[in-house]
Design an enzyme around this catalytic site. Structure first.
Site, PDB file in Angstrom:
ATOM      1  N   GLY A 281     -10.025  -3.718   2.296  1.00 58.19           N
ATOM      2  CA  GLY A 281      -9.232  -3.521   3.512  1.00 58.19           C
ATOM      3  C   GLY A 281      -9.438  -2.137   4.106  1.00 58.19           C
ATOM      4  N   ASP A 282      -8.430  -1.696   4.847  1.00 55.98           N
ATOM      5  CA  ASP A 282      -8.546  -0.422   5.564  1.00 55.98           C
ATOM      6  C   ASP A 282      -8.254   0.804   4.701  1.00 55.98           C
ATOM      7  OD1 ASP A 282      -5.859  -1.424   5.423  1.00 55.98           O
ATOM      8  OD2 ASP A 282      -5.260   0.229   6.729  1.00 55.98           O
TER       9      ASP A 282
ATOM     10  N   THR B 158       0.832  -1.200   0.000  1.00 54.70           N
ATOM     11  CA  THR B 158       0.000   0.000   0.000  1.00 54.70           C
ATOM     12  C   THR B 158       0.871   1.256   0.000  1.00 54.70           C
ATOM     13  OG1 THR B 158      -1.680  -1.177   1.255  1.00 54.70           O
ATOM     14  CG2 THR B 158      -1.718   1.220   1.427  1.00 54.70           C
TER      15      THR B 158
ATOM     16  N   GLY C  24      -0.892  -2.055   6.098  1.00 53.10           N
ATOM     17  CA  GLY C  24      -0.811  -3.253   6.925  1.00 53.10           C
ATOM     18  C   GLY C  24      -1.971  -4.180   6.663  1.00 53.10           C
TER      19      GLY C  24
HETATM   20  N1  GLY Z   1      -3.813  -2.306   4.019  1.00 56.46           N
HETATM   21  C1  GLY Z   1      -4.304  -2.682   2.770  1.00 56.46           C
HETATM   22  C2  GLY Z   1      -5.259  -3.777   2.817  1.00 56.46           C
HETATM   23  O1  GLY Z   1      -5.361  -4.493   3.799  1.00 56.46           O
HETATM   24  O2  GLY Z   1      -5.963  -3.948   1.851  1.00 56.46           O
END
Ligand code: GLY
Length: 358
Positions: free
Chosen positions: A223-224, A193, A245
């Site tokens: 994801g986040d 990322t 992460g």
């Molecule tokens: N941090 C990126 C994801 O988990 O998609």
């Protein structure tokens, strides 16, 4: 002896940490954190990563040094990393289980907390720019999949073919994951990322994050990175954060907002703390830096307690440019108007202090 002391003082004063003024601007970037192995890093590979990180850092720094906006600086830095095949964002994104590249991104302006995010887009070259267009040209914050792509076309974004995003290394990772029944962490080793956070000379903060997610992701997994509060957050009253992460854990902790909320509370108390006897202590610049670092580290420790790993970058209104990660490395860089300018990959490689000078 006197001469030696004078020389030592001169050397100390010329260090960025001892410069006279607080940074007028600062920027931090990341290109992913993970279990990076120094032995697997050839000099050529390292040079290629450092060159692209430096290009991204320089693009953002130039805008800030010339008085430009934090929002423009972070977009410029992230676009360079999205266009580089080395990082898991834009070109070079990881493959889903179905053999596609699905991209997520988010962006936030600390001035008014306006935010934009997209997830699961397959045809947009620079998802961070689409996220920003959601922020500025729609009444929404978060668009996903086909709808996000229709919105992109309606705003004049070019439709890129799948071949643009695909790279042989990422395809090989997907094939290995399937053939050897591995997890995404086994093949990716790092969360590539990308993200950037910045403070501009007007005192405004901005944060942005862009990713392809995790190799072999299925069922529309997100994801986040595109989630405001988890992977990205910016508020002029506290800080700007971008995360990298294991997204599921960062979502559960609400990492980016959590760091900003804790820092907002500290700043609202004018950084006052209390010693063991209960007396109020006004911290100096170095102690403030330690407090910011402690807050970031504490939230990352919370992620680790749940079983997740990764890292964050953050900047504050005071000009701190801070990294925190619980992995062996994080592709990262930071620069400030006080003379800090560095990129690093493995833990402990920083040369400069991140203490703003006031
Ligand atoms: N941090 C990126 C994801 O988990 O998609």
């Amino acid at each position: 002896m006197k001469k030696l002391l004078a020389l030592m003082a001169l050397v100390l004063m010329s260090h960025p940490a001892f410069a006279e003024e607080a940074p007028k601007w600062s920027i931090a970037i990341h290109g992913g954190a993970g279990t990076l192995d120094p032995k697997a890093m050839t000099p050529e590979k390292r040079a290629a990563y450092e060159a692209d990180l430096q290009r991204a850092l320089d693009a953002g720094s130039k805008i800030l040094a010339e008085g430009g906006a934090a929002m423009d600086a972070i977009k410029a830095a992230i676009v360079i990393m999205e266009d580089s095949p080395l990082f898991n964002a834009g070109k070079g994104a990881v493959f889903t289980w179905d053999g596609t590249n699905e991209l997520d991104a988010s962006i936030m302006d600390g001035r008014d907390r306006s935010a934009g995010a997209v997830a699961g887009v397959k045809t947009v070259k620079n998802p961070i720019l689409l996220a920003d267009t959601v922020r500025t040209q729609s009444e929404h914050v978060f668009l996903v999949g086909k709808g996000a792509e229709e919105f992109a076309v309606s705003k004049g974004f070019a439709v890129m073919p799948p071949e643009y995003f695909a790279t042989p290394a990422r395809l090989e990772a997907l094939e290995r994951l399937k053939a050897e029944k591995l997890s995404a962490l086994d093949v990716d080793h790092k969360f590539g990322t990308v993200g950037a956070v910045a403070l501009d000379q007007q005192g405004n903060l901005a944060a942005g994050t862009s990713t392809g997610g995790m190799t072999g992701k299925r069922w529309g997994r997100v994801g986040d990175a595109p989630m405001i509060g988890a992977g990205t957050y910016a508020d002029n009253r506290s800080c700007a954060v971008s995360a990298t992460g294991w997204g599921e854990y960062f979502i559960r902790v609400g990492v980016a907002h959590e760091i900003c909320a804790r820092l907002k509370a500290v700043r609202a108390l004018n950084w006052l703390s209390f010693d063991t006897k209960g007396a109020a202590v006004t911290p100096d610049a170095e102690e403030k830096t330690a407090t910011v670092q402690e807050i970031a580290d504490a939230v990352m420790a919370d992620v680790a307690d749940l079983g997740g790993d990764g890292g964050v970058i953050l900047v504050t209104p005071e000009g701190h440019a801070i990294f925190s990660f619980n992995t062996t490395g994080m592709y990262r860089g930071r620069a400030t108007s006080a003379g800090v300018n560095e990129v690093a990959i493995f833990g402990g490689e920083e040369k400069a202090s991140s203490t703003p000078d006031h």
